[in-house]
Write an enzyme that holds these catalytic residues in place. Structure first.
Site, PDB file in Angstrom:
ATOM      1  N   ALA A  67       0.932  -1.233  -0.022  1.00 19.75           N
ATOM      2  CA  ALA A  67      -0.010   0.008   0.006  1.00 19.75           C
ATOM      3  C   ALA A  67       0.976   1.321   0.084  1.00 19.75           C
ATOM      4  O   ALA A  67       2.238   1.123   0.476  1.00 19.75           O
ATOM      5  CB  ALA A  67      -0.857   0.014   1.159  1.00 19.75           C
ATOM      6  N   GLU A  73       0.802   5.674   1.261  1.00 26.29           N
ATOM      7  CA  GLU A  73       0.060   6.569   2.093  1.00 26.29           C
ATOM      8  C   GLU A  73      -0.210   7.913   1.503  1.00 26.29           C
ATOM      9  O   GLU A  73      -0.076   8.980   2.141  1.00 26.29           O
ATOM     10  CB  GLU A  73       0.737   6.747   3.276  1.00 26.29           C
ATOM     11  N   ASN A  74      -0.635   8.010   0.283  1.00 28.14           N
ATOM     12  CA  ASN A  74      -0.943   9.460  -0.544  1.00 28.14           C
ATOM     13  C   ASN A  74      -1.895  10.004   0.442  1.00 28.14           C
ATOM     14  O   ASN A  74      -2.864   9.460   0.898  1.00 28.14           O
ATOM     15  CB  ASN A  74      -1.397   9.085  -1.766  1.00 28.14           C
ATOM     16  N   HIS A 120      -1.754   0.949   9.406  1.00 30.37           N
ATOM     17  CA  HIS A 120      -0.260   1.142   8.855  1.00 30.37           C
ATOM     18  C   HIS A 120      -0.387   2.749   8.061  1.00 30.37           C
ATOM     19  O   HIS A 120       0.072   3.774   8.187  1.00 30.37           O
ATOM     20  CB  HIS A 120       0.396   0.184   8.215  1.00 30.37           C
ATOM     21  N   GLU A 121      -1.002   2.347   7.004  1.00 28.89           N
ATOM     22  CA  GLU A 121      -1.287   3.464   6.128  1.00 28.89           C
ATOM     23  C   GLU A 121      -2.154   4.628   6.802  1.00 28.89           C
ATOM     24  O   GLU A 121      -1.895   5.892   6.599  1.00 28.89           O
ATOM     25  CB  GLU A 121      -1.997   3.166   4.870  1.00 28.89           C
TER      26      GLU A 121
END
Length: 712
Positions: free
Chosen positions: A361, A363-364, A394-395
Site C-alpha cells: 500500500a 500513504e498518499n 499502517h497507512e
C-alpha cells in the site's frame, strides 16, 4: 488560481491569464472548439484577427530529453542546495488523461527564492516538453531539458517570487512507478494510478521531488466521461468541455490545451481543491471507470468522508468485506486522534485497490492505494486478515506520521515506516471496536523473524543509515527498516510507558504540523515527555545503543537456588553473531513457572547495558520449574533457555496457555540449535512430543518449517 490568498497572488493570476492569451497569439488555435470566440472578442480585443487555425498545438516544440538512458538520481547535497533557497512552493497541474499509451500535462510552479542560484532545477523523467516559460520569458526547451532535469536558468531567476510554466507530453508508466496504466483483461477498461515514493513524482510531472520542499497542489483533470478521478482533495467542480474557456483562463490554463480531438470526444473536466502543504511523493491521481462504496458515517460523528474504490470487475469480491474495511478505518481514526492529540488532518479519506501495484500500500494524502492482493477471492485465513488490517492501520497512521509531519530526508525513512508498523499493531491490540484483532502481537512476533534473520547476516546494518541519494532510498526498504525499526520502537514504548509515549506524540504532532523533522525532533518530544513524568531515562544514550549500531544481543537467565528458594537471579547478555560489540538496555517481562506451568510471577524488569544484570526482586521466590525472559515480546533480542527450562519445556510446553509465549519458546529452541547451544536431536524431541498436542495454526506452521530445516 492563487489570487484568493494575497496581493502577490492576484498579480500572479493576472500574469497567468495574460500568458494563456499570449500563448494563443503565438501558437494559434481554432477557438470555436472551446466556445471562446465571443469571450476573446469581447474581453481581449488584442486577440482579434490573431487567432490562427492550426491542427495541433502540441507540434509547437516537442523537445525530448536526449539522455534518458543514464540512471539519474537526486543527491542529498543537491536537495539541500535547493531547499536552502526555495520556499513557498505552489503547484498547478492539469492532466489531460487520454486512453491509450500517453497523456499531456500543463504545469506551473510558483515559489520564492532567497537568492538566485545555478543549482535550481525541476526533476522530470518525462517524454517531451512542449512549452517552457520562466518568469514571462519563453525559453527553448532544448536549452533547459537534459538528463531528466529541467533547469531554471539563473539569468531568468529573481529573488522573491518566481513562476515557471511547462506544457509536456508523457507516456504512462508500465512498471508501477509514476502514472501507471492498466487494461482490465476482463472488460478491457483502462485504469491509471500514481505511485511516487521515494522519487517518482517527477515521472508524472516536473517538480522539486524531495520530501523537505513541501508545496500545495491544485489538480485539474480532463478524462473520458465515464472515469472517476481521485486526488488528494475533494472535487470542487465537474464540467463538460463545452464552454470551458473562461474557467480555464481563471485557473491560468490556456484553453488551447483542449485540442479539437478532446473537444469532440466525450471527455469531462474536474477541478479539485488545493491541498495542504505536503511533500511531492504524497501527491496522488487515480483515474478510471472505478466502482466504489461510500461510508455511511455522518460528518457530525467526527469522521471525514470515506470511500473505497475498485475495478468494476472486482465488485463481487470487495463487497463482502466493505463493512469490516470501514469499521477498521473508523476505529483507527478514533484511536489515533486520542493517542496523537490531533484530529484527522485532511478533508477526506479514500482507499483504492490498484492493479499491478508494486507494494502492499501507499500513504498518499487522502487517497491511500492498496495492492489487489488484498481483494479476497477466497475466504482469507486469520493471518491474512490480520495482515490486511495491520496494513489499513499502517497507512492510516501515516496521515499523521509522514504526511502531516514529514521526514526531512530519506535518512529517516526507517522511522516513518517503523512507526507506522508498530503503531498499527498497538492500535489493533488496544483500540475500541477492534477486539477480534487482539492476537495482533502474535503476528508481529512472526514478522520479527524477517528482522532477526537479516540482523544476524554478514550484510546487517544499523537502523539509521546515511542515505546519500534517492537511489539509496530505493534500496533500504528491508526487514531492518520495517521490522527491526518497529521492534525497537515497541521496546522504546515499553521503556518510557504508554502515557509518556502518547504525551510525547501529542507534543510532536502539534509542534511540527505541516513541517519536516529529523529523528532528533521525534526523540526530543519523547524526552520532554519523560522529563514531565520525572523519568531518568536518557534517550540520547538509548539512540546510540539501539539505532546507530548493528546486530542484536542474546539474553540467558542464570539463577542459583538453595533449599527450594532462589538465592541469586542474573541475566547474562552476550553479543549475537555479526553484531557490533555493544550491550544494550532492555526493558522486558520475565515469567517464572510452577510445576503446572502457571506463572509464579511475571515482572517488568530492566536489563542494564552490561554483560550481567542481577534481578534482586526474584530473591527468595520458590525455585521455578522453568523460566522465560521477554514474555509479551516487548524486547528485541534472542532469548536462550537455561538447562532446567529446556528439560521442563520438552515435556510441558503445551501446558502454557498463552499462544505467543509458546511461539516464542519454540523460537528460542530453534535459535539455540542455530547457535550451537543444543543439538538438532533435542529440537526433534520437542517436535515429536509437542506437535501432536499443539492446535495453533501459527505455531504448527513454524514448528513444521523448523523441523524440515533441522532434518536436512
Amino acid at each position: 488560481f492563487f489570487f484568493f490568498f494575497s496581493s502577490r497572488r492576484r498579480h500572479t493570476r493576472c500574469r497567468e491569464v495574460s500568458w494563456a492569451r499570449r500563448c494563443v497569439q503565438e501558437t494559434g488555435i481554432n477557438a470555436e472548439y472551446m466556445g471562446i470566440q465571443k469571450m476573446t472578442e469581447a474581453k481581449n480585443p488584442i486577440l482579434e484577427n490573431q487567432v490562427k487555425e492550426i491542427n495541433d498545438f502540441f507540434k509547437y516544440e516537442q523537445y525530448a530529453d536526449p539522455q534518458t538512458r543514464d540512471k539519474i538520481y537526486l543527491s542529498h547535497v543537491e536537495a539541500n542546495e535547493r531547499s536552502n533557497v526555495i520556499s513557498k512552493v505552489q503547484y498547478l497541474l492539469a492532466l489531460f488523461l487520454h486512453k491509450g499509451s500517453e497523456y499531456v500535462g500543463y504545469f506551473s510552479a510558483d515559489f520564492d527564492l532567497s537568492a538566485t542560484s545555478d543549482k535550481i532545477f525541476f526533476d522530470f523523467q518525462g517524454k517531451q516538453i512542449l512549452f517552457y516559460c520562466c518568469n514571462d520569458e519563453i525559453v527553448p526547451a532544448k536549452d533547459v531539458f537534459l538528463k531528466r532535469r529541467v533547469q531554471v536558468p539563473k539569468k531568468y531567476q529573481k529573488e522573491g517570487h518566481n513562476k515557471i510554466i511547462i506544457a509536456y507530453r508523457n507516456d504512462y508508466a508500465t512498471n508501477g512507478n509514476g502514472l501507471h496504466h492498466f487494461v482490465d483483461p476482463e472488460d478491457k477498461e483502462e485504469y491509471v494510478y500514481s505511485n511516487f515514493e521515494p522519487f517518482a513524482a517527477n515521472k508524472m510531472f516536473p517538480c522539486f521531488d524531495q520530501p523537505n520542499l513541501k508545496g500545495t497542489l491544485k489538480l485539474v483533470t480532463v478524462t473520458p466521461n465515464n472515469w472517476e478521478v481521485i486526488g488528494n482533495e475533494l472535487e470542487l467542480a465537474t464540467l463538460p468541455l463545452t464552454n470551458l474557456g473562461q474557467k480555464l483562463l481563471d485557473l491560468g490554463i490556456p484553453p488551447i490545451m483542449i485540442t479539437k480531438e478532446l473537444a469532440e470526444s466525450n471527455y469531462k473536466f474536474r477541478e479539485f481543491k488545493i491541498t495542504r502543504t505536503i511533500s511531492t511523493y504524497l501527491f496522488a491521481c487515480i483515474a478510471g471507470p472505478y466502482d466504489s462504496f461510500e461510508s455511511g458515517r455522518a460528518k457530525e460523528e467526527g469522521y471525514p468522508p470515506m470511500r473505497i474504490f475498485f475495478r468494476k470487475s472486482l465488485r463481487k469480491f470487495v463487497e463482502p468485506y466493505v463493512e469490516e474495511f470501514f469499521n477498521v478505518t473508523e476505529c483507527g481514526i478514533k484511536y489515533y486522534e486520542l493517542s496523537f492529540g490531533y484530529k484527522f488532518p485532511f478533508s477526506k479519506y479514500d482507499q483504492i485497490y490498484c492493479p499491478e501495484f508494486n507494494s502492499g500500500a501507499m500513504e498518499n494524502v487522502g487517497a491511500v492505494t492498496f495492492t489487489e492482493n488484498y481483494v479476497f477471492k477466497d475466504p482469507p485465513t486469520e493471518e491474512t486478515r490480520l495482515r490486511f488490517t495491520s496494513t489499513i492501520l499502517h497507512e492510516l497512521s501515516h496521515m499523521w506520521f509522514g504526511d502531516l509531519v514529514t521526514m526531512n530526508w530519506w535518512n529517516d525513512l526507517w522511522l516513518n515506516e517503523s512507526f507506522a508498523t508498530f503503531i498499527s499493531y498497538l492500535c489493533m491490540a488496544k483500540a475500541v471496536g477492534l477486539y477480534k484483532y487482539r492476537t495482533s502481537w502474535t503476528q508481529f512476533l512472526k514478522r520479527k523473524d524477517w528482522a532477526y534473520g537479516l540482523d544476524q547476516a554478514p550484510t546487517t546494518h544499523p537502523i539509521t543509515t546515511n542515505v546519500e541519494n534517492t537511489e539509496d532510498a530505493n534500496n533500504i526498504f528491508d526487514g531492518i527498516t520495517y521490522m527491526k525499526g518497529a521492534s525497537t520502537l515497541k521496546q522504546l514504548y515499553y521503556l518510557v510507558n504508554h502515557e509518556a509515549f502518547c504525551d510525547g506524540l501529542k507534543e510532536y504532532f502539534n509542534k511540527y504540523e505541516w513541517k519536516n523533522t529529523e529523528l532528533k525532533d521525534f526523540m526530543g518530544s519523547l524526552q520532554n515527555a519523560l522529563t514531565r513524568a520525572k523519568s531518568s531515562v536518557d534517550l540520547d544514550t538509548w539512540t546510540k545503543q539501539w539505532l546507530c549500531t548493528k546486530g542484536l544481543n542474546d539474553l540467558t537467565p542464570d539463577f542459583i537456588s538453595k533449599e527450594g528458594k532462589i538465592e541469586e537471579f542474573k541475566i547474562i547478555q552476550e553479543i549475537a553473531v555479526n553484531a557490533d560489540p555493544v550491550c544494550r538496555l532492555h526493558m522486558l517481562d520475565i515469567a517464572l513457572y510452577d510445576k503446572n506451568f502457571k506463572p509464579l510471577i511475571e515482572k517488568r524488569q530492566r536489563v542494564e547495558a552490561k554483560p550481567v544484570t542481577t534481578i534482586e526482586i526474584f530473591k527468595g521466590f520458590n525455585t521455578p520449574i522453568a523460566t522465560y525472559l521477554n514474555i509479551n515480546d516487548f524486547a528485541y533480542c534472542k532469548v536462550h533457555l537455561d538447562p532446567t527450562s529446556i528439560s521442563a519445556f520438552l515435556t510441558g510446553l503445551n501446558k502454557i496457555e498463552d499462544v505467543m509465549t509458546r511461539l516464542m519458546i519454540w523460537q528460542s529452541f530453534w535459535d539455540m540449535v542455530i547457535d550451537g547451544k543444543i543439538s538438532s536431536m533435542v529440537f526433534l524431541q520437542l517436535i515429536l512430543s509437542m506437535v501432536p498436542l499443539e492446535s495453533n495454526e501459527f505455531i504448527l506452521t513454524g514448528a513444521l518449517h523448523f523441523a524440515e530445516t533441522a532434518t536436512r
